[in-house]
Design a protein around this motif. Structure first.
Motif, mmCIF file in Angstrom:
data_model
loop_
_atom_site.group_PDB
_atom_site.id
_atom_site.type_symbol
_atom_site.label_atom_id
_atom_site.label_comp_id
_atom_site.label_asym_id
_atom_site.label_seq_id
_atom_site.Cartn_x
_atom_site.Cartn_y
_atom_site.Cartn_z
ATOM 1 N N TYR A 169 -11.737 11.894 24.173
ATOM 2 C CA TYR A 169 -11.143 10.784 24.916
ATOM 3 C C TYR A 169 -9.753 10.428 24.382
ATOM 4 C CZ TYR A 169 -15.462 9.732 27.460
ATOM 5 O OH TYR A 169 -16.554 9.783 28.279
ATOM 6 N N PHE A 170 -9.595 10.460 23.067
ATOM 7 C CA PHE A 170 -8.282 10.187 22.481
ATOM 8 C C PHE A 170 -7.251 11.220 22.941
ATOM 9 C CE2 PHE A 170 -10.133 7.591 18.878
ATOM 10 C CZ PHE A 170 -9.467 6.430 19.231
ATOM 11 N N ILE A 171 -7.656 12.473 22.971
ATOM 12 C CA ILE A 171 -6.745 13.535 23.415
ATOM 13 C C ILE A 171 -6.346 13.315 24.868
ATOM 14 C CG2 ILE A 171 -6.600 16.009 23.913
ATOM 15 C CD1 ILE A 171 -8.260 16.445 21.341
ATOM 16 N N ASP A 172 -7.307 12.997 25.725
ATOM 17 C CA ASP A 172 -6.988 12.714 27.128
ATOM 18 C C ASP A 172 -6.016 11.542 27.251
ATOM 19 O OD1 ASP A 172 -8.587 14.761 28.000
ATOM 20 O OD2 ASP A 172 -10.258 13.463 28.611
ATOM 21 N N THR A 173 -6.249 10.503 26.459
ATOM 22 C CA THR A 173 -5.379 9.326 26.500
ATOM 23 C C THR A 173 -3.955 9.686 26.117
ATOM 24 O OG1 THR A 173 -7.248 7.897 25.944
ATOM 25 C CG2 THR A 173 -5.046 7.005 25.578
ATOM 26 N N PHE A 174 -3.803 10.436 25.046
ATOM 27 C CA PHE A 174 -2.459 10.806 24.598
ATOM 28 C C PHE A 174 -1.782 11.779 25.549
ATOM 29 C CE2 PHE A 174 -4.052 9.468 20.315
ATOM 30 C CZ PHE A 174 -3.207 8.370 20.210
ATOM 31 N N ILE A 175 -2.551 12.651 26.171
ATOM 32 C CA ILE A 175 -1.967 13.587 27.141
ATOM 33 C C ILE A 175 -1.413 12.831 28.339
ATOM 34 C CG2 ILE A 175 -2.601 15.335 28.857
ATOM 35 C CD1 ILE A 175 -4.320 16.644 26.702
ATOM 36 N N ILE A 176 -2.190 11.900 28.870
ATOM 37 C CA ILE A 176 -1.729 11.144 30.036
ATOM 38 C C ILE A 176 -0.534 10.265 29.670
ATOM 39 C CG2 ILE A 176 -2.374 9.396 31.732
ATOM 40 C CD1 ILE A 176 -5.228 10.512 31.593
ATOM 41 N N ALA A 177 -0.600 9.609 28.508
ATOM 42 C CA ALA A 177 0.520 8.766 28.081
ATOM 43 C C ALA A 177 1.794 9.597 27.872
ATOM 44 C CB ALA A 177 0.160 8.024 26.804
ATOM 45 N N GLY A 178 1.660 10.765 27.313
ATOM 46 C CA GLY A 178 2.816 11.639 27.126
ATOM 47 C C GLY A 178 3.390 12.132 28.444
ATOM 48 N N ALA A 179 2.518 12.436 29.383
ATOM 49 C CA ALA A 179 2.986 12.880 30.697
ATOM 50 C C ALA A 179 3.713 11.763 31.424
ATOM 51 C CB ALA A 179 1.805 13.376 31.526
ATOM 52 N N ILE A 180 3.205 10.540 31.307
ATOM 53 C CA ILE A 180 3.879 9.400 31.933
ATOM 54 C C ILE A 180 5.263 9.220 31.326
ATOM 55 C CG2 ILE A 180 3.839 6.887 32.145
ATOM 56 C CD1 ILE A 180 0.773 7.112 32.393
ATOM 57 N N ALA A 181 5.348 9.252 30.020
ATOM 58 C CA ALA A 181 6.643 9.097 29.344
ATOM 59 C C ALA A 181 7.603 10.221 29.730
ATOM 60 C CB ALA A 181 6.441 9.064 27.842
ATOM 61 N N LEU A 182 7.102 11.437 29.789
ATOM 62 C CA LEU A 182 7.947 12.570 30.143
ATOM 63 C C LEU A 182 8.450 12.456 31.584
ATOM 64 C CD1 LEU A 182 9.113 15.281 29.182
ATOM 65 C CD2 LEU A 182 7.092 16.364 30.150
ATOM 66 N N GLY A 183 7.571 12.081 32.502
ATOM 67 C CA GLY A 183 7.981 11.938 33.902
ATOM 68 C C GLY A 183 9.039 10.874 34.092
ATOM 69 N N LEU A 184 8.878 9.737 33.434
ATOM 70 C CA LEU A 184 9.871 8.670 33.542
ATOM 71 C C LEU A 184 11.196 9.072 32.903
ATOM 72 C CD1 LEU A 184 7.640 5.568 32.755
ATOM 73 C CD2 LEU A 184 8.511 6.259 34.980
ATOM 74 N N THR A 185 11.133 9.776 31.781
ATOM 75 C CA THR A 185 12.342 10.176 31.075
ATOM 76 C C THR A 185 13.109 11.252 31.840
ATOM 77 O OG1 THR A 185 11.245 9.689 28.991
ATOM 78 C CG2 THR A 185 13.214 11.054 28.876
ATOM 79 N N VAL A 186 12.410 12.225 32.363
ATOM 80 C CA VAL A 186 13.071 13.297 33.116
ATOM 81 C C VAL A 186 13.784 12.726 34.329
ATOM 82 C CG1 VAL A 186 12.593 15.296 34.595
ATOM 83 C CG2 VAL A 186 11.624 15.179 32.318
#
Length: 155
Positions: free
Chosen positions: A116-133
């Protein structure tokens, strides 16, 4: 199938609307916030549930769509981008998996908690990456920056 997609899009729009009201967004843009939240949820739902894509891809594309829509709405209404992007990104935030991770950790199910922690960090990282790009793309391709580059290279 289409009924389920429409239902979840409406729920995401209502959630975005609720957080927009909570954050005191101007009344004239509440409908735009709800629409951006609903439209941003669609790629996430389609990629994860229909096409069986990875969480990172679904969350990343959804945050990219939300950021793009927020940029366009901000230019139309003359408001900051965060007025549109923050309430709209809320339905994608991995609150459920973060809760499940903590619950599993407290009950001693460490292997499940790690997943669950891995899923949480993956989604949070994808959100940050999408907003930054998206922000980087708009800074590079904005007419103002193109004119400044022209002056810099040709003067």
């Amino acid at each position: 199938m289409y009924n389920n997609i429409l239902t979840t899009m409406i729920a995401a729009g209502i959630a975005s609307l609720g957080f927009a009201i909570l954050y005191n967004v101007p009344r004239r843009v509440l409908l735009a916030n709800a629409i951006i939240g609903a439209v941003g949820w669609a790629p996430y739902y389609l990629l994860i549930n229909i096409f069986g894509s990875e969480l990172f891809v679904g969350a990343g594309l959804a945050s990219l769509v939300i950021a793009l829509s927020s940029q366009l709405a901000a230019r139309k209404y003359g408001l900051p981008v965060t007025v549109f992007s923050i309430p709209a990104i809320i339905p994608i935030v991995p609150g459920g998996s973060a809760y499940n991770a903590m619950r599993s950790f407290v009950t001693g199910e460490y292997f499940l908690a790690t997943g669950y922690f891995i899923d949480t960090f993956i989604i949070a990282g994808a959100i940050a990456l999408g907003l930054t790009v998206n922000t980087a793309i708009f800074q590079v391709l904005s007419p103002k920056s193109i004119i400044q580059q022209g002056r810099r290279y040709f003067s």
